[in-house]
Design a protein around this motif. Structure first.
Motif, PDB file in Angstrom:
ATOM      1  N   LEU A  46       0.824  -1.214   0.000  1.00  0.00           N
ATOM      2  CA  LEU A  46       0.000   0.000   0.000  1.00  0.00           C
ATOM      3  C   LEU A  46       0.858   1.264   0.000  1.00  0.00           C
ATOM      4  N   GLY A  47       2.169   1.105  -0.005  1.00  0.00           N
ATOM      5  CA  GLY A  47       3.058   2.264   0.028  1.00  0.00           C
ATOM      6  C   GLY A  47       3.318   2.785   1.420  1.00  0.00           C
ATOM      7  N   GLY A  48       3.011   1.977   2.423  1.00  0.00           N
ATOM      8  CA  GLY A  48       3.144   2.445   3.802  1.00  0.00           C
ATOM      9  C   GLY A  48       4.539   2.372   4.360  1.00  0.00           C
ATOM     10  N   ILE A  49       5.420   1.647   3.675  1.00  0.00           N
ATOM     11  CA  ILE A  49       6.800   1.539   4.143  1.00  0.00           C
ATOM     12  C   ILE A  49       7.686   1.272   2.927  1.00  0.00           C
ATOM     13  N   PRO A  50       8.896   1.847   2.875  1.00  0.00           N
ATOM     14  CA  PRO A  50       9.768   1.606   1.718  1.00  0.00           C
ATOM     15  C   PRO A  50      10.354   0.200   1.738  1.00  0.00           C
ATOM     16  N   LEU A  51      10.939  -0.187   0.620  1.00  0.00           N
ATOM     17  CA  LEU A  51      11.550  -1.515   0.523  1.00  0.00           C
ATOM     18  C   LEU A  51      12.603  -1.721   1.608  1.00  0.00           C
ATOM     19  N   ALA A  52      13.395  -0.699   1.874  1.00  0.00           N
ATOM     20  CA  ALA A  52      14.427  -0.824   2.908  1.00  0.00           C
ATOM     21  C   ALA A  52      13.807  -1.141   4.269  1.00  0.00           C
ATOM     22  N   GLY A  53      12.657  -0.564   4.555  1.00  0.00           N
ATOM     23  CA  GLY A  53      11.965  -0.850   5.807  1.00  0.00           C
ATOM     24  C   GLY A  53      11.505  -2.287   5.875  1.00  0.00           C
ATOM     25  N   LEU A  54      10.956  -2.781   4.769  1.00  0.00           N
ATOM     26  CA  LEU A  54      10.520  -4.178   4.714  1.00  0.00           C
ATOM     27  C   LEU A  54      11.703  -5.110   4.955  1.00  0.00           C
ATOM     28  N   ILE A  55      12.821  -4.840   4.294  1.00  0.00           N
ATOM     29  CA  ILE A  55      14.004  -5.698   4.442  1.00  0.00           C
ATOM     30  C   ILE A  55      14.533  -5.637   5.874  1.00  0.00           C
ATOM     31  N   TYR A  56      14.483  -4.461   6.493  1.00  0.00           N
ATOM     32  CA  TYR A  56      14.926  -4.351   7.893  1.00  0.00           C
ATOM     33  C   TYR A  56      14.084  -5.233   8.806  1.00  0.00           C
ATOM     34  N   PHE A  57      12.769  -5.179   8.652  1.00  0.00           N
ATOM     35  CA  PHE A  57      11.906  -5.992   9.510  1.00  0.00           C
ATOM     36  C   PHE A  57      12.076  -7.479   9.223  1.00  0.00           C
ATOM     37  N   GLU A  58      12.327  -7.825   7.966  1.00  0.00           N
ATOM     38  CA  GLU A  58      12.589  -9.230   7.642  1.00  0.00           C
ATOM     39  C   GLU A  58      13.879  -9.693   8.311  1.00  0.00           C
ATOM     40  N   ALA A  59      14.925  -8.891   8.214  1.00  0.00           N
ATOM     41  CA  ALA A  59      16.201  -9.252   8.838  1.00  0.00           C
ATOM     42  C   ALA A  59      16.062  -9.371  10.354  1.00  0.00           C
TER      43      ALA A  59
ATOM     44  N   THR B 273      15.749 -13.065  15.240  1.00  0.00           N
ATOM     45  CA  THR B 273      15.107 -13.663  16.423  1.00  0.00           C
ATOM     46  C   THR B 273      14.918 -15.157  16.248  1.00  0.00           C
ATOM     47  N   GLN B 274      14.798 -15.610  14.993  1.00  0.00           N
ATOM     48  CA  GLN B 274      14.619 -17.042  14.709  1.00  0.00           C
ATOM     49  C   GLN B 274      15.955 -17.771  14.522  1.00  0.00           C
ATOM     50  N   LYS B 275      17.054 -17.034  14.668  1.00  0.00           N
ATOM     51  CA  LYS B 275      18.405 -17.588  14.490  1.00  0.00           C
ATOM     52  C   LYS B 275      18.624 -18.127  13.084  1.00  0.00           C
ATOM     53  N   GLN B 276      17.944 -17.528  12.117  1.00  0.00           N
ATOM     54  CA  GLN B 276      18.111 -17.920  10.716  1.00  0.00           C
ATOM     55  C   GLN B 276      19.104 -16.952  10.064  1.00  0.00           C
ATOM     56  N   TYR B 277      20.360 -17.097  10.460  1.00  0.00           N
ATOM     57  CA  TYR B 277      21.367 -16.112  10.071  1.00  0.00           C
ATOM     58  C   TYR B 277      21.667 -16.150   8.572  1.00  0.00           C
ATOM     59  N   GLY B 278      21.563 -17.328   7.961  1.00  0.00           N
ATOM     60  CA  GLY B 278      21.755 -17.423   6.523  1.00  0.00           C
ATOM     61  C   GLY B 278      20.701 -16.637   5.761  1.00  0.00           C
ATOM     62  N   GLU B 279      19.480 -16.625   6.282  1.00  0.00           N
ATOM     63  CA  GLU B 279      18.402 -15.862   5.633  1.00  0.00           C
ATOM     64  C   GLU B 279      18.679 -14.363   5.707  1.00  0.00           C
ATOM     65  N   ILE B 280      19.304 -13.933   6.799  1.00  0.00           N
ATOM     66  CA  ILE B 280      19.659 -12.514   6.920  1.00  0.00           C
ATOM     67  C   ILE B 280      20.629 -12.118   5.807  1.00  0.00           C
ATOM     68  N   ILE B 281      21.610 -12.959   5.569  1.00  0.00           N
ATOM     69  CA  ILE B 281      22.585 -12.664   4.519  1.00  0.00           C
ATOM     70  C   ILE B 281      21.902 -12.627   3.156  1.00  0.00           C
ATOM     71  N   LYS B 282      20.919 -13.487   2.970  1.00  0.00           N
ATOM     72  CA  LYS B 282      20.179 -13.497   1.690  1.00  0.00           C
ATOM     73  C   LYS B 282      19.424 -12.180   1.486  1.00  0.00           C
ATOM     74  N   VAL B 283      18.708 -11.723   2.525  1.00  0.00           N
ATOM     75  CA  VAL B 283      17.938 -10.490   2.344  1.00  0.00           C
ATOM     76  C   VAL B 283      18.869  -9.282   2.258  1.00  0.00           C
ATOM     77  N   TYR B 284      20.020  -9.364   2.931  1.00  0.00           N
ATOM     78  CA  TYR B 284      20.989  -8.264   2.810  1.00  0.00           C
ATOM     79  C   TYR B 284      21.551  -8.213   1.388  1.00  0.00           C
TER      80      TYR B 284
END
Length: 315
Positions: A99-112, A117-128
């Motif tokens: 809806l345009g409520g948050i930029p892509l960088a914001g989405l990626i920050y919340f995903e990371a 918190t889930q200890k999925q550190y490999g996924e963090i590197i993927k989204v980064y």
């Protein structure tokens, strides 16, 4: 009247008179219960007051009146973040993003943040990596309020994955833009410590402990790294700092007890058992201390003693 009340709320918030702001907002909502903006401002008042559950409740009322009102979604995400619920925060952000409520960088920050918190550190590197790829086409992504936060989480993830060089390079590049970032100083200190750069890691730990955003969790993690790398004095300093920051934290108190006893920080140990009720007689606490200091102690006897302490104090 509504215009006057709206301005009055702004004044109350500026003056940190949040109870008065909340009362005034409720008066406005009584007159206009179907205006999502009013519910969102009420949610902001609750957020400022630290009442995050009530903030979420106000946002839910806003979304009942308009299910696509994305400012309420982003505020919900912030409330959930403060409550330590990264999953729900991400859920709210994912609703707001299309809806345009948050930029892509914001989405990626919340995903990371969620993956951390889930200890999925490999996924963090993927989204980064996704973030960096997107930034090649849209360089402005590298100049958002989320940029340093995303990269900081990535540096921390590299550290945990034992990719020391990548962790250090990223943290070292970022620290000039965020000089009081505890997470970055943690990465820098640990890598210097691992490489035996004594003067450098001592400076970095001092910066870490004086950071604006220092948390108990980061201090606990720092202490564990120090113990793993046999830097027991730095571990002691981090545990002492954590205990002073939160004297009621039972996990920290147990770590501080064990460490100060085992490495003969006698003054700290004596102060600790005088100020914290470990639910065991002082004579028994001293016996456990001597066991922890005895390098020839029976391992089973030592394990049973520490288990006894843990079960008494933190069942």
């Amino acid at each position: 009247d509504e215009f006057y009340l709206d301005n009055l709320v702004s004044c109350y918030r500026d003056l940190d008179m949040l109870d008065d702001a909340i009362k005034t907002m409720n008066r406005l909502i009584d007159k206009h219960p179907y205006q999502p903006h009013l519910w969102k401002v009420l949610g902001e008042c609750y957020y400022d007051k630290g009442l995050y559950d009530k903030g979420i409740e106000a946002c839910d009322f806003a979304l009942t009146t308009d299910e696509e009102y994305y400012p309420a979604m982003t505020l919900k995400a912030l409330c959930f973040t403060q409550l330590g619920n990264a999953e729900k925060a991400l859920e709210s952000v994912r609703q707001a993003y299309p809806l345009g409520g948050i930029p892509l960088a914001g989405l990626i920050y919340f995903e990371a943040s969620y993956y951390f918190t889930q200890k999925q550190y490999g996924e963090i590197i993927k989204v980064y990596s996704l973030f960096l790829d997107e930034a090649k086409n849209e360089p402005t992504l590298l100049n958002t309020p989320y940029t340093v936060a995303i990269a900081t989480i990535a540096a921390h993830a590299y550290l945990i994955l034992n990719e020391w060089d990548k962790a250090f390079k990223l943290a070292d590049d970022l620290i000039a833009h965020s000089e009081s970032n505890a997470e970055l100083w943690l990465v820098i200190a640990v890598v210097h410590m691992k490489e035996g750069n004594k003067e450098e890691f001592k400076k970095a730990w001092e910066k870490f402990r004086n950071s604006d955003d220092l948390t108990i969790d980061l201090l606990r993690e720092a202490s564990n790294y120090c113990m793993t790398l046999n830097e027991n004095h730095e571990a002691f300093l981090n545990l002492q700092f954590a205990h002073n920051l939160d004297p009621e934290n039972k996990q920290i108190n147990l770590m501080y007890f064990t460490h100060s006893a085992a490495f003969a920080y006698n003054q700290a140990f004596d102060t600790l058992i005088q100020t914290v009720d470990f639910k065991l007689p002082k004579e028994r606490l001293m016996e456990i201390k001597w066991l922890l200091q005895d390098h020839h102690a029976d391992p089973m006897k030592l394990m049973n003693a520490t288990l006894e302490l843990t079960q008494a104090y933190y069942p």
